[in-house]
Design a protein around this motif. Structure first.
Motif, mmCIF file in Angstrom:
data_model
loop_
_atom_site.group_PDB
_atom_site.id
_atom_site.type_symbol
_atom_site.label_atom_id
_atom_site.label_comp_id
_atom_site.label_asym_id
_atom_site.label_seq_id
_atom_site.Cartn_x
_atom_site.Cartn_y
_atom_site.Cartn_z
ATOM 1 N N LEU A 121 0.519 -1.078 -0.033
ATOM 2 C CA LEU A 121 -0.212 -0.032 0.056
ATOM 3 C C LEU A 121 1.219 1.278 -0.417
ATOM 4 N N ALA A 122 2.274 1.293 0.957
ATOM 5 C CA ALA A 122 2.842 2.900 0.600
ATOM 6 C C ALA A 122 3.664 3.118 -0.611
ATOM 7 N N LEU A 123 3.345 1.713 -1.168
ATOM 8 C CA LEU A 123 4.624 1.154 -2.552
ATOM 9 C C LEU A 123 3.607 2.044 -3.492
ATOM 10 N N GLY A 124 2.389 0.897 -3.608
ATOM 11 C CA GLY A 124 1.341 2.046 -4.718
ATOM 12 C C GLY A 124 1.199 3.338 -4.461
ATOM 13 N N LEU A 125 1.189 4.190 -3.024
ATOM 14 C CA LEU A 125 0.239 5.397 -2.975
ATOM 15 C C LEU A 125 1.779 6.190 -3.263
ATOM 16 N N THR A 126 3.101 6.484 -3.150
ATOM 17 C CA THR A 126 4.690 6.597 -3.098
ATOM 18 C C THR A 126 4.098 6.505 -5.331
ATOM 19 N N ALA A 127 3.898 5.822 -5.911
ATOM 20 C CA ALA A 127 3.961 5.723 -7.008
ATOM 21 C C ALA A 127 2.778 6.715 -7.883
ATOM 22 N N ALA A 128 1.258 6.207 -7.105
ATOM 23 C CA ALA A 128 0.441 7.277 -7.340
ATOM 24 C C ALA A 128 0.674 8.908 -7.098
ATOM 25 N N LEU A 129 1.341 9.307 -6.158
ATOM 26 C CA LEU A 129 1.541 10.333 -5.768
ATOM 27 C C LEU A 129 2.289 10.944 -6.444
ATOM 28 N N THR A 130 3.461 10.546 -6.280
ATOM 29 C CA THR A 130 4.479 11.139 -6.712
ATOM 30 C C THR A 130 4.862 11.632 -8.319
ATOM 31 N N GLY A 131 5.601 13.013 -8.737
ATOM 32 C CA GLY A 131 5.898 14.066 -9.612
ATOM 33 C C GLY A 131 6.855 12.417 -10.739
ATOM 34 N N SER A 132 7.638 11.825 -9.801
ATOM 35 C CA SER A 132 8.631 11.616 -10.879
ATOM 36 C C SER A 132 8.099 10.372 -11.523
ATOM 37 N N GLY A 133 9.256 10.841 -13.026
ATOM 38 C CA GLY A 133 8.383 8.787 -13.624
ATOM 39 C C GLY A 133 9.191 7.913 -12.588
ATOM 40 N N PRO A 134 10.525 8.412 -12.902
ATOM 41 C CA PRO A 134 11.518 7.241 -11.932
ATOM 42 C C PRO A 134 11.221 6.548 -11.120
ATOM 43 N N ALA A 135 10.863 7.665 -10.182
ATOM 44 C CA ALA A 135 10.423 7.151 -8.123
ATOM 45 C C ALA A 135 9.227 6.188 -8.850
ATOM 46 N N ALA A 136 8.181 6.183 -9.630
ATOM 47 C CA ALA A 136 7.165 6.342 -9.329
ATOM 48 C C ALA A 136 7.387 4.600 -10.128
ATOM 49 N N GLU A 137 8.528 4.064 -10.803
ATOM 50 C CA GLU A 137 8.175 2.923 -11.631
ATOM 51 C C GLU A 137 9.594 2.311 -10.636
ATOM 52 N N ALA A 138 10.670 3.112 -9.641
ATOM 53 C CA ALA A 138 11.321 1.939 -8.811
ATOM 54 C C ALA A 138 10.281 1.859 -7.824
ATOM 55 N N SER A 139 9.077 2.736 -7.063
ATOM 56 C CA SER A 139 8.265 2.175 -6.160
ATOM 57 C C SER A 139 7.437 0.722 -7.331
ATOM 58 N N TYR A 140 6.853 0.900 -8.070
ATOM 59 C CA TYR A 140 6.486 -0.572 -9.134
ATOM 60 C C TYR A 140 6.885 -1.722 -8.963
ATOM 61 N N ARG A 141 7.869 -1.304 -9.681
ATOM 62 C CA ARG A 141 9.841 -2.722 -9.520
ATOM 63 C C ARG A 141 9.457 -3.234 -7.265
ATOM 64 N N SER A 142 9.568 -2.158 -7.047
ATOM 65 C CA SER A 142 9.349 -3.312 -5.651
ATOM 66 C C SER A 142 8.225 -3.699 -5.379
ATOM 67 N N MET A 143 7.098 -3.563 -5.822
ATOM 68 C CA MET A 143 5.457 -4.005 -5.145
ATOM 69 C C MET A 143 5.550 -5.118 -6.188
#
Length: 215
Positions: free
Chosen positions: A31-53
């Motif tokens: 849930l924390a990673l999904g929220l991070t990917a949804a709320l961040t404005g950075s594409g690399p940060a969102a991709e890193a969150s999804y890959r961590s999931m």
């Protein structure tokens, strides 16, 4: 099914508690990673969150879910609680089964497809990996609460089987058994209330302390 021995029951209970706590903690991380990917404005940060999931889903999701389900069923059928004798056990079983199937078959596949879409540069919905862990977290919290409180009492099947279990268990329920709301009678009390053999004087006719028996 034959009831588990004390050592087997304790080991299964420890496995169930550890796997359930691990499943709950992993859901919080997803849930924390999904929220991070949804709320961040950075594409690399969102991709890193999804890959961590995806790492969590590939290595931990299925083992923890299956271990929780299997140990819970074994604890139910191998103890006096049974699988369908009490409402809280019965509801928890179906919720765990539904959560296991949804996590292993649906949520894991959704994470894989999202990671593939991100890697290919395709657009994705911002909260598509937030709602599943949020629903799962609500279900796990509810199951934890009813495991502690044990509400609602026996089911219709549990009420039908109660007389047979009492007859097989002997006079009165054992201490610590499910549904036992009264304290066990001591052996002295059982001996006192047991009918006396023919030709022997009943113990209930014994004189009260402090009085002399009339001969």
């Amino acid at each position: 099914m034959r009831q588990l021995s004390r050592r087997a029951r304790r080991g299964t209970l420890a496995l169930h508690v550890c796997s359930s706590a691990g499943w709950l903690g992993m859901t919080l991380c997803l849930l924390a990673l999904g929220l991070t990917a949804a709320l961040t404005g950075s594409g690399p940060a969102a991709e890193a969150s999804y890959r961590s999931m995806k790492v969590f889903a590939d290595w931990l999701l299925a083992p923890l879910a299956l271990a929780t389900l299997a140990s819970g069923v074994l604890l139910s059928v191998g103890t006096r609680w049974g699988l369908a004798r009490y409402w809280w056990v019965w509801i928890k079983f179906w919720l765990t089964l539904a959560a296991t199937l949804a996590s292993v078959l649906l949520f894991r596949a959704r994470i894989d497809s999202t990671v593939a879409d991100v890697a290919a540069g395709r657009p994705i919905l911002p909260y598509e990996l937030v709602i599943p862990p949020l629903v799962s977290l609500s279900a796990y919290t509810f199951m934890t609460v009813i495991s502690v409180l044990k509400p609602w009492g026996p089911t219709k099947r549990g009420r039908r089987g109660a007389p047979a279990r009492r007859r097989s268990a002997g006079p009165g329920p054992r201490a610590g058994s499910p549904g036992s709301g009264r304290q066990d009678r001591s052996p002295a009390a059982d001996a006192w209330n047991r009918p006396s053999a023919p030709g022997r004087r009943s113990r209930s006719a014994a004189p009260a302390p402090g009085r002399q028996a009339v001969g």
